[in-house]
Design an enzyme around this catalytic site. Structure first.
Site, PDB file in Angstrom:
ATOM      1  N   CYS A 144     -32.556 -50.072  22.959  1.00 15.32           N
ATOM      2  CA  CYS A 144     -32.057 -49.393  24.149  1.00 15.32           C
ATOM      3  C   CYS A 144     -33.124 -48.467  24.738  1.00 15.32           C
ATOM      4  O   CYS A 144     -33.425 -48.538  25.935  1.00 15.32           O
ATOM      5  CB  CYS A 144     -30.785 -48.628  23.826  1.00 15.32           C
ATOM      6  SG  CYS A 144     -30.887 -47.547  22.402  1.00 15.32           S
TER       7      CYS A 144
HETATM    8  N1  LIG Z   1     -25.522 -48.900  19.997  1.00 12.13           N
HETATM    9  C1  LIG Z   1     -26.514 -49.115  20.845  1.00 12.13           C
HETATM   10  O1  LIG Z   1     -26.628 -48.422  21.890  1.00 12.13           O
HETATM   11  C2  LIG Z   1     -27.520 -50.196  20.590  1.00 12.13           C
HETATM   12  C3  LIG Z   1     -27.517 -50.910  19.405  1.00 12.13           C
HETATM   13  N2  LIG Z   1     -28.490 -51.871  19.212  1.00 12.13           N
HETATM   14  C4  LIG Z   1     -28.516 -52.654  17.978  1.00 12.13           C
HETATM   15  O2  LIG Z   1     -27.472 -53.634  18.049  1.00 12.13           O
HETATM   16  C5  LIG Z   1     -26.950 -53.875  16.753  1.00 12.13           C
HETATM   17  C6  LIG Z   1     -25.466 -53.552  16.765  1.00 12.13           C
HETATM   18  O3  LIG Z   1     -25.359 -52.219  17.179  1.00 12.13           O
HETATM   19  P1  LIG Z   1     -23.933 -51.518  17.271  1.00 12.13           P
HETATM   20  O4  LIG Z   1     -22.936 -52.432  17.879  1.00 12.13           O
HETATM   21  O5  LIG Z   1     -24.132 -50.175  17.874  1.00 12.13           O
HETATM   22  O6  LIG Z   1     -23.600 -51.353  15.714  1.00 12.13           O
HETATM   23  P2  LIG Z   1     -22.197 -51.015  15.043  1.00 12.13           P
HETATM   24  O7  LIG Z   1     -22.519 -50.319  13.791  1.00 12.13           O
HETATM   25  O8  LIG Z   1     -21.314 -50.380  16.060  1.00 12.13           O
HETATM   26  O9  LIG Z   1     -21.583 -52.466  14.701  1.00 12.13           O
HETATM   27  C7  LIG Z   1     -22.258 -53.350  13.866  1.00 12.13           C
HETATM   28  C8  LIG Z   1     -21.208 -54.276  13.320  1.00 12.13           C
HETATM   29  O10 LIG Z   1     -21.865 -55.251  12.512  1.00 12.13           O
HETATM   30  C9  LIG Z   1     -21.035 -55.595  11.422  1.00 12.13           C
HETATM   31  N3  LIG Z   1     -21.897 -55.719  10.252  1.00 12.13           N
HETATM   32  C10 LIG Z   1     -22.568 -54.737   9.619  1.00 12.13           C
HETATM   33  N4  LIG Z   1     -23.286 -55.262   8.595  1.00 12.13           N
HETATM   34  C11 LIG Z   1     -23.054 -56.599   8.603  1.00 12.13           C
HETATM   35  C12 LIG Z   1     -23.492 -57.684   7.783  1.00 12.13           C
HETATM   36  N5  LIG Z   1     -24.331 -57.467   6.771  1.00 12.13           N
HETATM   37  N6  LIG Z   1     -23.053 -58.925   8.075  1.00 12.13           N
HETATM   38  C13 LIG Z   1     -22.209 -59.139   9.119  1.00 12.13           C
HETATM   39  N7  LIG Z   1     -21.749 -58.139   9.935  1.00 12.13           N
HETATM   40  C14 LIG Z   1     -22.178 -56.898   9.656  1.00 12.13           C
HETATM   41  C15 LIG Z   1     -19.996 -54.501  11.257  1.00 12.13           C
HETATM   42  O11 LIG Z   1     -18.720 -55.090  11.383  1.00 12.13           O
HETATM   43  P3  LIG Z   1     -17.814 -55.488  10.097  1.00 12.13           P
HETATM   44  O12 LIG Z   1     -18.144 -54.504   9.000  1.00 12.13           O
HETATM   45  O13 LIG Z   1     -16.423 -55.344  10.606  1.00 12.13           O
HETATM   46  O14 LIG Z   1     -18.214 -56.887   9.781  1.00 12.13           O
HETATM   47  C16 LIG Z   1     -20.220 -53.557  12.425  1.00 12.13           C
HETATM   48  O15 LIG Z   1     -19.060 -53.290  13.154  1.00 12.13           O
HETATM   49  C17 LIG Z   1     -27.752 -52.986  15.800  1.00 12.13           C
HETATM   50  O16 LIG Z   1     -28.852 -53.696  15.284  1.00 12.13           O
HETATM   51  C18 LIG Z   1     -28.264 -51.881  16.715  1.00 12.13           C
HETATM   52  O17 LIG Z   1     -29.433 -51.300  16.192  1.00 12.13           O
HETATM   53  C19 LIG Z   1     -29.432 -52.180  20.164  1.00 12.13           C
HETATM   54  C20 LIG Z   1     -29.437 -51.509  21.352  1.00 12.13           C
HETATM   55  C21 LIG Z   1     -28.499 -50.452  21.635  1.00 12.13           C
HETATM   56  C1  LIG Z   2     -28.649 -42.205  19.498  1.00 15.64           C
HETATM   57  C2  LIG Z   2     -29.169 -43.186  18.474  1.00 15.64           C
HETATM   58  O1  LIG Z   2     -28.963 -43.045  17.290  1.00 15.64           O
HETATM   59  N1  LIG Z   2     -29.853 -44.223  18.935  1.00 15.64           N
HETATM   60  C3  LIG Z   2     -30.394 -45.244  18.017  1.00 15.64           C
HETATM   61  C4  LIG Z   2     -30.944 -46.386  18.847  1.00 15.64           C
HETATM   62  C5  LIG Z   2     -30.150 -47.659  18.586  1.00 15.64           C
HETATM   63  C6  LIG Z   2     -30.840 -48.873  19.093  1.00 15.64           C
HETATM   64  O2  LIG Z   2     -31.390 -48.992  20.141  1.00 15.64           O
HETATM   65  O3  LIG Z   2     -30.827 -49.893  18.241  1.00 15.64           O
HETATM   66  P1  LIG Z   2     -32.119 -50.651  17.684  1.00 15.64           P
HETATM   67  O4  LIG Z   2     -32.465 -49.886  16.509  1.00 15.64           O
HETATM   68  O5  LIG Z   2     -31.570 -52.005  17.420  1.00 15.64           O
HETATM   69  O6  LIG Z   2     -33.125 -50.673  18.731  1.00 15.64           O
HETATM   70  C7  LIG Z   2     -31.523 -44.711  17.155  1.00 15.64           C
HETATM   71  O7  LIG Z   2     -32.212 -43.785  17.558  1.00 15.64           O
HETATM   72  O8  LIG Z   2     -31.705 -45.335  16.106  1.00 15.64           O
END
Ligand SMILES: NC(=O)C1=CN([C@@H]2O[C@H](COP(=O)(O)OP(=O)(O)OC[C@H]3O[C@@H](n4cnc5c(N)ncnc54)[C@H](OP(=O)(O)O)[C@@H]3O)[C@@H](O)[C@H]2O)C=CC1
Ligand SMILES: CC(=O)N[C@@H](CCC(=O)OP(=O)(O)O)C(=O)O
Length: 336
Positions: A144
């Site tokens: 992000c």
């Molecule tokens: N939040 C953000 O703004 C951003 C996030 N990202 C990236 O996107 C990805 C998802 O982020 P986000 O949605 O915030 O994460 P969350 O923690 O909100 O959700 C991740 C989900 O993945 C599932 N999970 C965790 N471990 C495993 C596993 N080993 N196998 C299968 N499912 C699994 C869990 O669901 P359950 O336990 O129910 O299976 C959990 O709800 C991450 O890599 C994050 O770094 C990238 C850009 C922005």
């Molecule tokens: C506020 C906050 O915690 N932000 C996350 C960014 C999450 C994200 O962008 O996910 P990736 O690690 O997949 O890029 C952090 O700094 O780790």
């Protein structure tokens, strides 16, 4: 019509993927996986998705059959899931950081553990890799912070206008994901702005690696946590080595992003807002001002869960399958 699976659908980015894909005319969501909420309706976890009839299923990735799978899973988890999907000729958009770097060594240095399954991937920032994304089997969706930072820096880096650039970003708390932590505990994050990982955040090298393909600027990154749910505001300080005017810079950005469906170059002097892009896939870029020290200030705003994650991921899917680029992700942000 394509069949799509979402692994990690119970998380914040998973919920956003469903929000966009449930109304996409060319997509049939055949699986939304969750280990914790097996057989629960998705609206139990994502209450905004009340009209969605999907249920979470605890399906092993190896059992999935689909044309495309989004892995909305943590870094370290995706690398254990993606290869077996690719081996089954399922195309993948991975939202984690596991496949963004070109070098496994750099990944391991900044993520702090060995990469068990390196694969080649296309970096999924459409504004720079549109052609490559169309033909990719594996797309690594950008982080992000890098999304807003790279878009704010690209034009000045491409013209080698600044040897040194400081990228100062503020993110809402949903960036940390659905599972609460000490950092995201309300009394600990409300009413304050907190710099963190000020010289060690893994997004710094991601931003640098991608921008280094366009110019020689050295980029330094510091993130902050701010007490809002969504949004990333990135302020870029470019220490100019050329005598250029703010008008020149503004024209440069307008030309650079001319025709890009999700980048809006604001008026010179106009500051972007987090709220204006909230819930949308748009990136607003503004300021374009230069101080008496020759420091250029450009700022960008995105929604971390949309342009910073799931909206961008659907954009990549639209490109991969030849759908209208803006299909199902063209909603407008909010005001106020
Ligand atoms: N939040 C953000 O703004 C951003 C996030 N990202 C990236 O996107 C990805 C998802 O982020 P986000 O949605 O915030 O994460 P969350 O923690 O909100 O959700 C991740 C989900 O993945 C599932 N999970 C965790 N471990 C495993 C596993 N080993 N196998 C299968 N499912 C699994 C869990 O669901 P359950 O336990 O129910 O299976 C959990 O709800 C991450 O890599 C994050 O770094 C990238 C850009 C922005
Ligand atoms: C506020 C906050 O915690 N932000 C996350 C960014 C999450 C994200 O962008 O996910 P990736 O690690 O997949 O890029 C952090 O700094 O780790």
């Amino acid at each position: 019509m394509i069949e799509v699976g979402i692994i990690g659908a119970s998380g914040y980015t998973g919920g956003e993927l469903i929000r966009f894909l449930m109304k996409h005319p060319d997509v049939d969501i055949v699986a939304a996986t969750s280990r914790k909420f097996d057989d629960e309706p998705v609206y139990k976890v994502h209450p905004n998705l009340r009209d969605c009839e999907l249920k979470f299923k605890n399906i092993e990735p190896s059992k999935l059959e689909a044309d495309l799978v989004f892995t909305a899973t943590p870094h370290g988890a995706s690398m254990k899931i993606v290869p077996e999907l690719i081996d089954k000729n399922i195309r993948v958009v991975d939202l984690s950081g596991d496949y963004r770097f070109e070098s496994t060594e750099i990944y391991e240095k900044w993520y702090g553990f060995k990469h068990s399954n390196p694969l080649n991937a296309v970096y999924g920032l459409p504004e720079i890799n549109r052609k490559e994304i169309k033909h990719a089997d594996l797309v690594a969706n950008p982080g992000c912070y890098p999304t807003g930072a790279i878009l704010a820096c690209l034009p000045i880096v491409s013209e080698n206008l600044a040897d040194n650039i400081v990228v100062d970003s503020k993110s809402g708390v949903s960036g940390a994901g659905v599972n609460p932590t000490d950092t995201t505990h309300y009394p600990n994050c409300s009413d304050s702005v907190s710099p963190y990982a000020v010289t060690t955040h893994r997004h710094g090298p991601e931003i640098q690696e991608k921008l280094s393909k366009y110019g020689n600027s050295k980029v330094s990154f510091t993130p902050h946590l701010v007490p809002v749910i969504r949004g990333i505001m990135t302020t870029v300080h470019g220490f100019l080595t050329s005598d250029v005017s703010p008008e020149y810079i503004h024209e440069l950005y307008k030309e650079f992003y001319d025709g890009e469906p999700f980048v809006r170059v604001l008026e010179k002097g106009e500051s972007p807002r987090m709220s204006s892009v909230r819930g949308s896939n748009n990136c607003h870029i503004g300021c374009f001002e230069i101080d008496e020290n020759g420091r250029l200030v450009v700022a960008s705003s995105i929604d971390n869960l949309v342009k910073g994650a799931s909206g961008q991921a659907v954009h990549n899917m639209n490109l991969m399958f030849g759908f209208k680029e803006t299909e199902s992700i063209d909603n407008i942000g909010l005001h106020p």
